[in-house]
Design a protein around this motif. Structure first.
Motif, mmCIF file in Angstrom:
data_model
loop_
_atom_site.group_PDB
_atom_site.id
_atom_site.type_symbol
_atom_site.label_atom_id
_atom_site.label_comp_id
_atom_site.label_asym_id
_atom_site.label_seq_id
_atom_site.Cartn_x
_atom_site.Cartn_y
_atom_site.Cartn_z
ATOM 1 N N PHE A 31 -80.234 -21.425 -29.021
ATOM 2 C CA PHE A 31 -80.465 -22.141 -30.796
ATOM 3 C C PHE A 31 -81.127 -22.503 -30.996
ATOM 4 O O PHE A 31 -82.199 -21.757 -32.237
ATOM 5 C CB PHE A 31 -79.030 -23.144 -30.404
ATOM 6 C CG PHE A 31 -78.676 -23.861 -31.821
ATOM 7 C CD1 PHE A 31 -78.051 -23.720 -32.580
ATOM 8 C CD2 PHE A 31 -79.739 -25.018 -32.147
ATOM 9 C CE1 PHE A 31 -78.028 -24.079 -34.067
ATOM 10 C CE2 PHE A 31 -79.298 -25.157 -33.041
ATOM 11 C CZ PHE A 31 -78.998 -25.115 -34.145
ATOM 12 N N LEU A 32 -82.472 -23.205 -30.097
ATOM 13 C CA LEU A 32 -83.845 -23.070 -30.633
ATOM 14 C C LEU A 32 -84.300 -22.338 -31.124
ATOM 15 O O LEU A 32 -85.437 -22.061 -31.949
ATOM 16 C CB LEU A 32 -84.194 -24.169 -29.282
ATOM 17 C CG LEU A 32 -85.561 -24.572 -29.746
ATOM 18 C CD1 LEU A 32 -86.265 -25.493 -30.753
ATOM 19 C CD2 LEU A 32 -86.402 -25.213 -28.820
ATOM 20 N N ALA A 33 -84.302 -21.272 -30.116
ATOM 21 C CA ALA A 33 -85.191 -19.715 -30.210
ATOM 22 C C ALA A 33 -84.322 -18.827 -31.670
ATOM 23 O O ALA A 33 -85.493 -19.077 -32.198
ATOM 24 C CB ALA A 33 -84.732 -18.984 -29.264
ATOM 25 N N GLY A 34 -83.375 -18.937 -31.400
ATOM 26 C CA GLY A 34 -82.709 -18.992 -32.971
ATOM 27 C C GLY A 34 -83.364 -19.515 -34.452
ATOM 28 O O GLY A 34 -83.302 -18.846 -35.212
ATOM 29 N N LEU A 35 -83.555 -20.162 -34.503
ATOM 30 C CA LEU A 35 -83.965 -21.329 -35.174
ATOM 31 C C LEU A 35 -84.975 -21.517 -35.577
ATOM 32 O O LEU A 35 -85.467 -21.747 -36.546
ATOM 33 C CB LEU A 35 -83.859 -23.120 -34.930
ATOM 34 C CG LEU A 35 -83.868 -23.999 -35.412
ATOM 35 C CD1 LEU A 35 -82.901 -24.551 -36.625
ATOM 36 C CD2 LEU A 35 -83.751 -25.113 -35.080
ATOM 37 N N VAL A 36 -86.229 -20.985 -34.496
ATOM 38 C CA VAL A 36 -87.732 -20.971 -35.281
ATOM 39 C C VAL A 36 -87.617 -19.402 -35.174
ATOM 40 O O VAL A 36 -87.657 -19.003 -35.123
ATOM 41 C CB VAL A 36 -88.461 -21.716 -33.950
ATOM 42 C CG1 VAL A 36 -89.987 -21.644 -34.282
ATOM 43 C CG2 VAL A 36 -88.068 -22.558 -33.512
ATOM 44 N N ALA A 37 -88.422 -19.255 -36.314
ATOM 45 C CA ALA A 37 -89.616 -17.659 -36.881
ATOM 46 C C ALA A 37 -90.118 -17.156 -35.534
ATOM 47 O O ALA A 37 -90.609 -17.830 -35.577
ATOM 48 C CB ALA A 37 -89.687 -17.752 -38.064
ATOM 49 N N PRO A 38 -90.160 -16.038 -35.282
ATOM 50 C CA PRO A 38 -90.798 -15.614 -34.652
ATOM 51 C C PRO A 38 -92.832 -16.269 -34.659
ATOM 52 O O PRO A 38 -93.029 -16.362 -34.128
ATOM 53 C CB PRO A 38 -90.814 -14.217 -34.255
ATOM 54 C CG PRO A 38 -89.546 -13.765 -35.659
ATOM 55 C CD PRO A 38 -89.211 -15.022 -36.148
ATOM 56 N N LYS A 39 -93.262 -15.943 -35.956
ATOM 57 C CA LYS A 39 -94.296 -16.450 -36.342
ATOM 58 C C LYS A 39 -94.292 -18.193 -36.500
ATOM 59 O O LYS A 39 -95.599 -18.458 -35.724
ATOM 60 C CB LYS A 39 -94.899 -15.691 -37.336
ATOM 61 C CG LYS A 39 -94.793 -14.145 -38.045
ATOM 62 C CD LYS A 39 -96.252 -13.786 -37.154
ATOM 63 C CE LYS A 39 -96.459 -12.674 -36.931
ATOM 64 N NZ LYS A 39 -97.240 -11.795 -36.594
ATOM 65 N N THR A 40 -93.746 -19.188 -36.590
ATOM 66 C CA THR A 40 -93.554 -19.994 -36.080
ATOM 67 C C THR A 40 -93.727 -20.296 -34.672
ATOM 68 O O THR A 40 -94.797 -21.369 -34.153
ATOM 69 C CB THR A 40 -93.048 -20.893 -36.851
ATOM 70 O OG1 THR A 40 -92.466 -20.363 -38.381
ATOM 71 C CG2 THR A 40 -92.373 -22.651 -36.746
ATOM 72 N N ALA A 41 -92.918 -19.718 -33.794
ATOM 73 C CA ALA A 41 -93.286 -19.818 -32.661
ATOM 74 C C ALA A 41 -93.854 -19.966 -31.806
ATOM 75 O O ALA A 41 -94.274 -20.364 -31.273
ATOM 76 C CB ALA A 41 -91.767 -19.298 -31.655
#
Length: 294
Positions: A31-41
């Motif tokens: 869920f956390l990985a899906g919450l954060v956009a790749p560039k933000t991650a």
């Protein structure tokens, strides 16, 4: 360090509640990985490298560099140690068993704790738990006395091999696994809460009201919706960002240039019409106020 370690040995019976917590960790990290956009991650991951080094120093009592593991060693060890375990939740438990076992190995040396955490991080990554988005080291640093007590770090058993591992299983390994799962859940929950849209909106609103660098740069509140959209999506076309501000084009472009100069908005050299989010430490501390990021 690339020496070969004995394969971890799980307790003969793992409580259903422990396996359920491991299952829930899989769901939460996804869920956390899906919450954060790749560039933000990617920005967050860079910040956590610094944070992990700080918390590791607190745990180990020194300022040594974080342990760096050879990729080939990690992949080989992962396949040999966990390849025969079909269930993901049992693999997670086995990783934590290994962490406990490494800390009690016969080969005690400076940096053994950093090695155990680095190995756990790499195995978690291979298991899809996205450890670059949350910090196990932060959780252990915040609960250091419990971590030391659960592992016996101050009085290692100095055992190796099958007989030694069996002794460890009877010496509180299940309690250690449950403790580590608690820490993992706490850290994933913290970042998930900090980065959900409602909290992000609150944090950015507070930053726009109180952050001295934003004030000194002359950043106006009208840019806040545009920056929030950029933070959530990770990247936006320049024209869309300008539209989000609701300002006349000239004023919007002036504000955008100010944000670019601060580094919280980034324009890539290869595509000036595409904007990406930036998270310099001074601004990220408004989003993750309880994290040591510098």
């Amino acid at each position: 360090m690339t020496e070969h370690w004995p394969h971890p040995i799980n307790p003969s019976s793992i409580p259903t509640s422990t396996l359920a917590r491991a299952d829930e960790l899989v769901r939460k990290t996804a869920f956390l990985a899906g919450l954060v956009a790749p560039k933000t991650a990617a920005c967050l991951s860079e910040l956590l490298i610094v944070a992990n080094a700080h918390y590791s120093s607190e745990i180990d009592g020194n300022s040594s560099e974080p342990e760096m593991l050879e990729r080939e060693f990690v992949l080989e060890h992962h396949q040999s140690a966990f390849g025969g375990i079909p269930e993901l939740r049992r693999r997670i438990v086995t990783v934590l068993c290994q962490h406990h076992q490494v800390l009690h190995g016969r080969t005690q040396r400076a940096g053994i704790g950093a090695f155990a955490r680095a190995l756990t991080f790499e195995h978690f990554a291979l298991l899809g738990l996205h450890p670059h988005l949350w910090s196990l080291s932060r959780g252990l640093g915040r609960r250091l006395e419990e971590y030391q007590s659960a592992t016996g770090m101050n009085d290692p058993m100095q055992t190796d091999g099958l007989e030694g591992a069996q002794k460890l299983i009877g010496g509180g390994q299940l309690a250690f696994i449950d403790f580590m799962l608690d820490v993992c859940h706490e850290e994933v929950d913290y970042v998930t809460t900090a980065l959900n849209r409602r909290r992000l909106r609150e944090s950015i609103t507070h930053a726009y009201r109180t952050n001295s660098q934003l004030k000194e740069a002359g950043i106006t509140p009208e840019t806040m919706p545009a920056f929030l959209a950029l933070l959530i999506q990770g990247a936006l076309p320049r024209s869309e960002f300008v539209t989000f501000t609701g300002l006349p084009r000239k004023a919007a472009n002036d504000q955008l240039n100010r944000l670019l100069s601060l580094g919280i908005v980034v324009s890539t050299p290869s595509n000036h019409q595409r904007l990406e989010v930036g998270l310099p430490v001074w601004f990220a501390q408004d989003l993750l106020p309880d994290f040591h990021l510098a």
